[in-house]
Design an enzyme around this catalytic site. Structure first.
Site, short mmCIF file in Angstrom:
data_model
loop_
_atom_site.label_atom_id
_atom_site.label_comp_id
_atom_site.label_asym_id
_atom_site.label_seq_id
_atom_site.Cartn_x
_atom_site.Cartn_y
_atom_site.Cartn_z
N ASP A 69 -3.24 1.82 -0.13
CA ASP A 69 -4.64 1.76 0.30
C ASP A 69 -5.01 2.94 1.18
O ASP A 69 -6.00 2.92 1.90
CB ASP A 69 -4.93 0.44 1.03
N LYS B 274 1.27 -2.86 15.18
CA LYS B 274 0.04 -3.41 15.78
C LYS B 274 0.25 -3.97 17.19
O LYS B 274 0.03 -5.16 17.45
CB LYS B 274 -0.55 -4.48 14.86
N ASP C 19 -7.12 4.71 5.99
CA ASP C 19 -6.69 3.47 5.36
C ASP C 19 -7.99 2.73 5.01
O ASP C 19 -8.79 2.44 5.91
CB ASP C 19 -5.85 2.68 6.38
N1 GDD Z 1 3.76 -4.99 -3.68
C1 GDD Z 1 3.38 -5.43 -2.48
N2 GDD Z 1 3.87 -6.61 -2.02
N3 GDD Z 1 2.50 -4.69 -1.78
C2 GDD Z 1 2.11 -5.15 -0.58
C3 GDD Z 1 2.58 -6.36 -0.03
C4 GDD Z 1 3.50 -7.12 -0.81
O1 GDD Z 1 3.96 -8.20 -0.43
N4 GDD Z 1 2.00 -6.53 1.18
C5 GDD Z 1 1.20 -5.47 1.38
N5 GDD Z 1 1.26 -4.63 0.33
C6 GDD Z 1 0.58 -3.32 0.18
C7 GDD Z 1 -0.92 -3.39 0.36
O2 GDD Z 1 -1.58 -3.62 -0.87
C8 GDD Z 1 -1.23 -2.03 0.96
O3 GDD Z 1 -1.40 -1.06 -0.03
C9 GDD Z 1 0.04 -1.68 1.75
O4 GDD Z 1 1.06 -2.51 1.22
C10 GDD Z 1 -0.07 -1.90 3.25
O5 GDD Z 1 -0.51 -3.21 3.51
P1 GDD Z 1 -1.77 -3.50 4.45
O6 GDD Z 1 -1.98 -4.96 4.45
O7 GDD Z 1 -2.91 -2.64 4.08
O8 GDD Z 1 -1.18 -3.09 5.86
P2 GDD Z 1 -1.97 -2.57 7.15
O9 GDD Z 1 -3.05 -1.63 6.78
O10 GDD Z 1 -2.36 -3.73 7.98
O11 GDD Z 1 -0.81 -1.78 7.94
C11 GDD Z 1 0.00 -0.88 7.24
O12 GDD Z 1 -0.65 0.35 7.04
C12 GDD Z 1 -0.93 1.14 8.22
C13 GDD Z 1 -1.48 2.46 7.77
O13 GDD Z 1 -2.62 2.29 7.05
C14 GDD Z 1 1.31 -0.69 8.04
O14 GDD Z 1 2.20 0.02 7.22
C15 GDD Z 1 1.04 0.08 9.34
O15 GDD Z 1 2.28 0.35 9.98
C16 GDD Z 1 0.35 1.39 9.04
O16 GDD Z 1 0.03 2.08 10.25
MG MG Z 2 -3.88 -1.02 5.01
#
Ligand code: GDD
Ligand code: MG
Length: 328
Positions: free
Chosen positions: A107, A158, A218
């Site tokens: 994303d 977070k 993001d």
């Molecule tokens: N295949 C798969 N399976 N993908 C997953 C799963 C899962 O169980 N869970 C999440 N994802 C994918 C989401 O679709 C997304 O593309 C990515 O992993 C990160 O998940 P988010 O839910 O968007 O996480 P976030 O934005 O709260 O936090 C993450 O991203 C930040 C940067 O944008 C973390 O990685 C943070 O550490 C990071 O700073």
């Molecule tokens: Mg994200």
């Protein structure tokens, strides 16, 4: 070079837009977000991608076919139940050979120089490299502190804002050695951010943080999603989807119509969308066939596919589900 793309999240923060599609298929500059990701990877000589899906996985079929016609080989894994960010990588282990590979949060919209990140990783003889980006509020991200040699000292997902040791956060872009995958349990739900990376730090593994100042966003919240579109229109994020970027640019897809008596600025109009007369639309994203009724005034609104704003209505900072309507 191979890349694993995490694309199986539920996208809860982007509901209702994600009730009917994974967030990775929401348009940025009238193209599904994942198409921008594929284009970015392709530009950096990635030729093989593994898309790690779960939620609404079948919706990716067309995007995968499009990428293939452009010369990118795309394999798709499907988790019946989401395995978490580390579990999903482990699940794709059989696609990773013996070489260094890339992994991404699917994303993220960015033009980080991946070749430079790989060179950087190799020069440090790292087992894992996390690309880091500066943000105003690190509490929504994985906060990564490093020593003077860039080795990671701590990874806190977070944290409360006042406890974040730095404003450099995990950009969700990783360069990894295959050995990292053997540290993840098989067939279990596991998190890269809450388990894998903190464990690598604890083990004293060669985990490095490589800071970048490249464009990075993001798209996971309504606000950030809209901002990514505005950034593409204005040229802060450079894409072939916007040929002549500028602050007030309007990007109209095939068959979109704007009445000559309407005023539209800084907006993306999906295929077949309609802006009727005397409407005012600023900083908005209209998905295909959305309709802005006569005299409606919208600011920073995303209208889902076939959604509408009733004549005369005023709305700002909201997202409308596919087929739904903003009534006055
Ligand atoms: N295949 C798969 N399976 N993908 C997953 C799963 C899962 O169980 N869970 C999440 N994802 C994918 C989401 O679709 C997304 O593309 C990515 O992993 C990160 O998940 P988010 O839910 O968007 O996480 P976030 O934005 O709260 O936090 C993450 O991203 C930040 C940067 O944008 C973390 O990685 C943070 O550490 C990071 O700073
Ligand atoms: Mg994200």
């Amino acid at each position: 070079m191979k890349a694993l793309i995490l694309a199986g999240g539920l996208g809860t923060r982007l509901r209702p837009l994600t009730l009917t599609r994974p967030k990775h298929l929401l348009p940025i500059a009238n193209r599904p977000h994942i198409d921008h990701v594929f284009e970015w990877l392709h530009r950096h000589d990635v030729d093989e991608v593994v898309l790690l899906t779960s939620y609404l996985a079948e919706r990716f079929t067309e995007a995968v076919a499009r990428a293939s016609t452009k010369g990118l080989r795309v394999e798709v894994t499907h988790e019946r139940q989401p395995l978490g960010t580390a579990g999903a990588l482990k699940n794709a282990e059989s696609y990773v050979g013996g070489d260094t590979f890339l992994a991404f949060n699917g994303d993220v919209l960015s033009d980080i120089d991946l070749g430079a990140a790989i060179d950087w990783h190799r020069s440090r003889e790292a087992e894992a490299t996390i690309v880091l980006t500066p943000v105003a509020d690190p509490s929504a991200y994985g906060v990564v502190s490093t020593d003077s040699e860039d080795q990671v000292l701590g990874f806190i997902e977070k944290p409360p804002r006042e406890e974040a040791p730095t404003n450099l956060v995990n950009a969700g872009v990783y360069v990894l050695e295959p050995s990292v995958l053997s540290r993840i349990p098989r067939g279990e739900v596991a998190s890269a951010e809450r388990q894998l990376f903190p464990q690598l730090v604890k083990d004293g593994a060669r985990l490095f943080g490589c800071a970048t100042s490249a464009y990075w966003m993001d798209i996971g919240t309504p606000d950030k999603y809209l901002q990514a579109n505005l950034d593409a229109l204005a040229g802060r994020f450079s894409t072939t989807a916007v040929r002549t970027p500028g602050e007030a640019v309007v990007l109209s897809d095939e068959g979109a119509t704007i009445d000559p008596l309407a005023r539209v600025s800084s907006s993306c109009l999906g295929a077949g969308s309609v802006v009727q007369r005397h409407a005012v639309v600023d900083g908005c994203v209209l998905l295909p066939r959305a309709v802005v009724g006569e005299g409606a005034r919208l600011s920073r609104v995303t209208l889902g596919e076939g959604a509408s704003a009733s004549p005369g209505v005023t709305a700002s900072d909201m997202a409308v589900a596919d087929g739904d309507s903003i009534e006055s």
